[in-house]
Design a protein around this motif. Structure first.
Motif, PDB file in Angstrom:
ATOM      1  N   UNK A   1       0.840  -1.193   0.000  1.00 49.64           N
ATOM      2  CA  UNK A   1       0.000   0.000   0.000  1.00 49.64           C
ATOM      3  C   UNK A   1       0.875   1.242   0.000  1.00 49.64           C
ATOM      4  N   UNK A   2       0.397   2.302  -0.654  1.00 44.72           N
ATOM      5  CA  UNK A   2       1.132   3.565  -0.655  1.00 44.72           C
ATOM      6  C   UNK A   2       1.243   4.139   0.740  1.00 44.72           C
ATOM      7  N   UNK A   3       0.173   4.020   1.514  1.00 45.60           N
ATOM      8  CA  UNK A   3       0.132   4.571   2.864  1.00 45.60           C
ATOM      9  C   UNK A   3      -0.091   3.429   3.857  1.00 45.60           C
ATOM     10  N   UNK A   4       0.913   3.157   4.677  1.00 45.74           N
ATOM     11  CA  UNK A   4       0.828   2.057   5.642  1.00 45.74           C
ATOM     12  C   UNK A   4       0.447   2.533   7.035  1.00 45.74           C
ATOM     13  N   UNK A   5      -0.092   3.738   7.141  1.00 46.63           N
ATOM     14  CA  UNK A   5      -0.401   4.306   8.460  1.00 46.63           C
ATOM     15  C   UNK A   5      -1.832   4.028   8.906  1.00 46.63           C
ATOM     16  N   UNK A   6      -2.594   3.267   8.117  1.00 43.68           N
ATOM     17  CA  UNK A   6      -3.993   3.031   8.450  1.00 43.68           C
ATOM     18  C   UNK A   6      -4.168   2.017   9.566  1.00 43.68           C
ATOM     19  N   UNK A   7      -5.414   1.742   9.883  1.00 46.69           N
ATOM     20  CA  UNK A   7      -5.757   0.822  10.961  1.00 46.69           C
ATOM     21  C   UNK A   7      -5.786  -0.616  10.439  1.00 46.69           C
ATOM     22  N   UNK A   8      -5.108  -1.483  11.179  1.00 42.68           N
ATOM     23  CA  UNK A   8      -5.052  -2.904  10.864  1.00 42.68           C
ATOM     24  C   UNK A   8      -5.723  -3.669  12.002  1.00 42.68           C
TER      25      UNK A   8
ATOM     26  N   UNK B   1     -14.962   2.624  11.813  1.00 45.74           N
ATOM     27  CA  UNK B   1     -14.795   2.145  10.442  1.00 45.74           C
ATOM     28  C   UNK B   1     -15.293   0.705  10.294  1.00 45.74           C
ATOM     29  N   UNK B   2     -15.157  -0.089  11.338  1.00 40.28           N
ATOM     30  CA  UNK B   2     -15.688  -1.450  11.307  1.00 40.28           C
ATOM     31  C   UNK B   2     -17.211  -1.432  11.231  1.00 40.28           C
ATOM     32  N   UNK B   3     -17.810  -0.577  12.042  1.00 34.48           N
ATOM     33  CA  UNK B   3     -19.265  -0.484  12.074  1.00 34.48           C
ATOM     34  C   UNK B   3     -19.813   0.080  10.762  1.00 34.48           C
ATOM     35  N   UNK B   4     -19.017   0.918  10.085  1.00 32.85           N
ATOM     36  CA  UNK B   4     -19.459   1.471   8.803  1.00 32.85           C
ATOM     37  C   UNK B   4     -19.590   0.370   7.754  1.00 32.85           C
ATOM     38  N   UNK B   5     -18.685  -0.608   7.792  1.00 29.01           N
ATOM     39  CA  UNK B   5     -18.786  -1.736   6.863  1.00 29.01           C
ATOM     40  C   UNK B   5     -20.027  -2.559   7.196  1.00 29.01           C
ATOM     41  N   UNK B   6     -20.246  -2.811   8.495  1.00 26.48           N
ATOM     42  CA  UNK B   6     -21.421  -3.577   8.899  1.00 26.48           C
ATOM     43  C   UNK B   6     -22.708  -2.861   8.480  1.00 26.48           C
ATOM     44  N   UNK B   7     -22.743  -1.545   8.627  1.00 30.31           N
ATOM     45  CA  UNK B   7     -23.930  -0.778   8.249  1.00 30.31           C
ATOM     46  C   UNK B   7     -24.165  -0.834   6.746  1.00 30.31           C
ATOM     47  N   UNK B   8     -23.087  -0.800   5.956  1.00 26.82           N
ATOM     48  CA  UNK B   8     -23.223  -0.827   4.502  1.00 26.82           C
ATOM     49  C   UNK B   8     -23.857  -2.130   4.018  1.00 26.82           C
TER      50      UNK B   8
ATOM     51  N   UNK C   1     -15.437  -0.515   1.109  1.00 26.33           N
ATOM     52  CA  UNK C   1     -14.702  -1.755   0.854  1.00 26.33           C
ATOM     53  C   UNK C   1     -14.320  -1.801  -0.617  1.00 26.33           C
ATOM     54  N   UNK C   2     -13.072  -2.176  -0.912  1.00 22.28           N
ATOM     55  CA  UNK C   2     -12.684  -2.402  -2.293  1.00 22.28           C
ATOM     56  C   UNK C   2     -13.289  -3.746  -2.717  1.00 22.28           C
ATOM     57  N   UNK C   3     -14.478  -3.691  -3.301  1.00 18.30           N
ATOM     58  CA  UNK C   3     -15.234  -4.910  -3.580  1.00 18.30           C
ATOM     59  C   UNK C   3     -14.534  -5.776  -4.613  1.00 18.30           C
ATOM     60  N   UNK C   4     -13.949  -5.165  -5.627  1.00 17.67           N
ATOM     61  CA  UNK C   4     -13.292  -5.953  -6.670  1.00 17.67           C
ATOM     62  C   UNK C   4     -12.152  -6.781  -6.083  1.00 17.67           C
ATOM     63  N   UNK C   5     -11.342  -6.148  -5.236  1.00 15.66           N
ATOM     64  CA  UNK C   5     -10.238  -6.877  -4.622  1.00 15.66           C
ATOM     65  C   UNK C   5     -10.762  -7.918  -3.643  1.00 15.66           C
ATOM     66  N   UNK C   6     -11.834  -7.575  -2.906  1.00 17.53           N
ATOM     67  CA  UNK C   6     -12.408  -8.567  -1.992  1.00 17.53           C
ATOM     68  C   UNK C   6     -12.887  -9.790  -2.740  1.00 17.53           C
TER      69      UNK C   6
ATOM     70  N   UNK D   1      -7.459  -4.237   6.602  1.00 13.37           N
ATOM     71  CA  UNK D   1      -6.676  -3.003   6.642  1.00 13.37           C
ATOM     72  C   UNK D   1      -7.488  -1.881   6.012  1.00 13.37           C
ATOM     73  N   UNK D   2      -7.555  -0.756   6.717  1.00 13.58           N
ATOM     74  CA  UNK D   2      -8.244   0.421   6.213  1.00 13.58           C
ATOM     75  C   UNK D   2      -7.212   1.350   5.595  1.00 13.58           C
ATOM     76  N   UNK D   3      -7.205   1.368   4.277  1.00  8.39           N
ATOM     77  CA  UNK D   3      -6.213   2.103   3.496  1.00  8.39           C
ATOM     78  C   UNK D   3      -6.552   3.594   3.482  1.00  8.39           C
ATOM     79  N   UNK D   4      -5.702   4.447   4.074  1.00  7.66           N
ATOM     80  CA  UNK D   4      -6.022   5.882   4.121  1.00  7.66           C
ATOM     81  C   UNK D   4      -6.122   6.519   2.744  1.00  7.66           C
TER      82      UNK D   4
END
Length: 612
Positions: free
Chosen positions: A236-243, A272-279, A295-300, A326-329
């Motif tokens: 990832x370009x930015x590795x500072x996100x939440x894992x 951010x976890x709850x946002x995925x559950x809500x979606x 969520x990056x659906x294609x990659x998932x 991983x939540x990519x910033x």
């Protein structure tokens, strides 16, 4: 009454022997490891919008394509090199380390979904020699959840910087050593990670290590790159996100609290976890757009299809287990990363219904929701077709299997036959997988009919206690209960105590599973059968570690000393009704000499519900 159920119990015992080291109730994860901190820098990643891969993304410096910095740890993951790891530590510390275990009631009893489980494992000082280089004052601890728990060959986490701040060896702060206890071939973990990487997905590097402790040869381990900053920086370009690490974790009501935050853990925000559950609650018409915003659906879909392709039934889609998110910033979206894929390359899913489809797993809420929507189900099938076309190369995989087999052959002479049989089974799986998958998804993908229960938590359903007297080897007899007897008392529910009217007991190795002795690390099996006044016929199946299966031996049901299940065999098809938790089994006499007496007693609290 007892004898007419002998065939049913033998079937149950064979079923459980396959399950006991696979069915961790979704808990064969490699365990919670501290996040790996950055070591050096890496400027490569993939751009957002496509599957992350090994480099190739923009560097952000305006100077053209990124050039990867040399990674000093590459040599430690050389696929052609078996790392020699020698650990020396105080014998009493080693004995304590290997006996540490998790509390089954805490893991699966009431309140099990309240949050991540704390590790019960302690750090111990040790001298660790890696390929001839000795690092004094290193730290070693046990690792693993339940399925990989072992007293004789524990999975290990080695830290070079626990007591010496900032110390590294060959670019690594430590070693993650998985015992491959559930994999007689020893190669599934590394082979599965290779397929994920070949699919262009972020996944750990992996090779093998030969491990000794205080001079005792523990054999071959999988040396796995931990999911942490180094891996994230590579993809990832930015590795500072939440894992987050997921073990029996999902994006459904009441489940997100079990995700363990591995980076930025000083920030309590988990919205951010709850946002995925809500979606996932969006309508079919809005699901792709709503979920696609977080969520990056294609990659998932590619990750999901890869799980199914290698039959990693104990991962996210198959069992809400063994994964990271991983939540990519940069993209603002979530990505999945695989973990603990040692239960792969086998079409048998011990948690699935007979005849379940091979081309898809959809117990995880994200996978399930996408698969429920006809258009998105078709998109999954297309992702699988693309994966078969671009990443699943049978000839290359068979050559890789052969390479691994030859590499490890000097280390497995004692178990060569079992290793060869298990490896040949993987070859057969690889050779036939394309035809199996293609037939299922053409012209339309199959239905998925195995939903995950609302909760993984179990409740106490009652107690069992009794005695047993049998002989070693009786399990293999045509009528294994002719020589066994004892007592069998049940209180399920607590206000309905009953004693068995007829009893049987047998002990031995399960003859129905070739090579199982090696897979079970020599565990003994004890089966007890009883018929009760209410017409119920119950069976108990115990899997006992060799250190417990001795005269005077005693052990708890912690999944390393003893694993035990309760089964209802009243009908022709056995039904698992619970697992043993609090309590212990005691052996007055126990030996694996043919015809030797096996006698003792047991008591247990029975947990039911949840996955059962």
């Amino acid at each position: 009454m007892v004898r007419q159920h002998t065939t049913t119990l033998v079937r149950a015992g064979s079923m459980l022997s396959a399950m006991a080291f696979a069915l961790t109730l979704g808990a064969s994860a490699c365990g919670s490891d501290p996040p790996e901190t950055p070591s050096g820098t890496s400027s490569t990643s993939s751009s957002s919008g496509g599957p992350p891969g090994d480099g190739g993304g923009p560097s952000g410096d305006g100077g053209g394509p990124a050039v990867p910095d040399p990674d000093p740890s590459d040599a430690m993951f050389d696929p052609d090199h078996v790392i020699e790891v020698g650990i020396t530590m105080a014998p009493e510390d080693w004995d304590t380390l290997r006996r540490q275990s998790r509390d089954v009631s805490d893991l699966f009893g009431e309140g099990c979904m309240d949050g991540p489980k704390e590790s019960p494992y302690s750090q111990f000082p040790a001298s660790v020699t890696v390929d001839g280089t000795t690092l004094e004052m290193s730290a070693v601890r046990k690792k693993g959840f339940l399925g990989s728990a072992s007293m004789s060959k524990p999975s290990l986490k080695v830290s070079f910087d626990e007591y010496v701040d900032g110390r590294e060896h060959a670019g690594l702060e430590g070693l993650t050593l998985n015992n491959a206890r559930q994999d007689p071939s020893l190669i599934k973990t590394c082979l599965a990670f290779k397929v994920f990487r070949d699919a262009g997905l972020p996944a750990s590097r992996c090779n093998f290590a030969h491990v000794t402790v205080n001079g005792e040869d523990l054999g071959i381990y999988a040396h796995v790159e931990p999911v942490g900053k180094r891996l994230l920086e590579r993809h990832f370009t930015d590795a500072s996100g939440d894992l987050y690490e997921g073990q029996i974790s999902d994006f459904r009501d009441g489940w997100t609290a079990t995700y363990e935050k591995k980076t930025n853990d000083d920030d309590p925000d988990r919205s951010e976890l709850d946002a995925v559950a809500a979606a996932l609650l969006a309508s079919d018409a809005e699901l792709d757009a709503t979920l696609g915003a977080v969520l990056d659906i294609e990659t998932f879909r590619r990750y999901w299809a890869t799980e199914a392709l290698v039959a990693a039934w104990d991962g996210y889609a198959g069992n809400t287990n063994n994964h990271f998110v991983y939540f990519d910033p940069e993209s603002g979206k979530m990505f999945f990363l695989p973990w603990g894929p040692d239960m792969s390359f086998d079409a048998v899913d011990p948690l699935g219904a007979p005849g379940r489809p091979q081309s898809v797993s959809a117990r995880g809420a994200v996978a399930s929701r996408l698969y429920q929507t006809p258009e998105l189900r078709a998109a999954y099938a297309e992702a699988m077709r693309d994966l078969l076309e671009t990443a699943w190369k049978e000839d290359a995989l068979l050559l890789e299997i052969e390479r691994m087999e030859k590499l490890l052959s000097p280390y497995v002479r004692e178990n060569a036959e079992a290793v060869r049989a298990a490896t040949d089974a993987i070859r057969g799986f690889v050779s036939g997988r394309r035809a199996t998958i293609t037939a299922e998804i053409a012209p339309t993908p199959p239905a998925w009919m195995s939903p995950t229960p609302a909760t993984a938590c179990m409740t106490t359903v009652g107690t069992m206690a009794g005695t047993f007297s049998t002989t070693w080897g009786s399990l293999a007899e045509m009528d294994p209960f002719a020589a066994g007897t004892g007592t069998f008392d049940v209180a399920i529910p607590a206000d309905n105590p009953q004693s068995a009217e007829a009893m049987g007991a047998a002990a031995g190795q399960d003859a129905g599973q070739p090579g199982l002795e090696f897979a079970m690390n020599g565990r003994a099996q004890l089966s007890i059968l009883g018929s009760f006044p209410d017409g119920t016929v119950r069976a108990l199946v115990f899997y006992v570690d060799p250190e417990v299966f001795v005269d005077g031996g005693e052990g708890p049901y912690d999944w390393q000393s003893v694993i035990a299940f309760a089964i209802d065999v009243t009908e022709s098809e056995p039904v698992i009704t619970g697992m043993f938790a609090d309590g212990k089994i005691h052996f007055d006499k126990a030996s694996t000499e043919p015809g030797a007496p096996v006698t003792g007693s047991f008591e247990a609290t029975i947990l039911g519900g949840g996955f059962f």
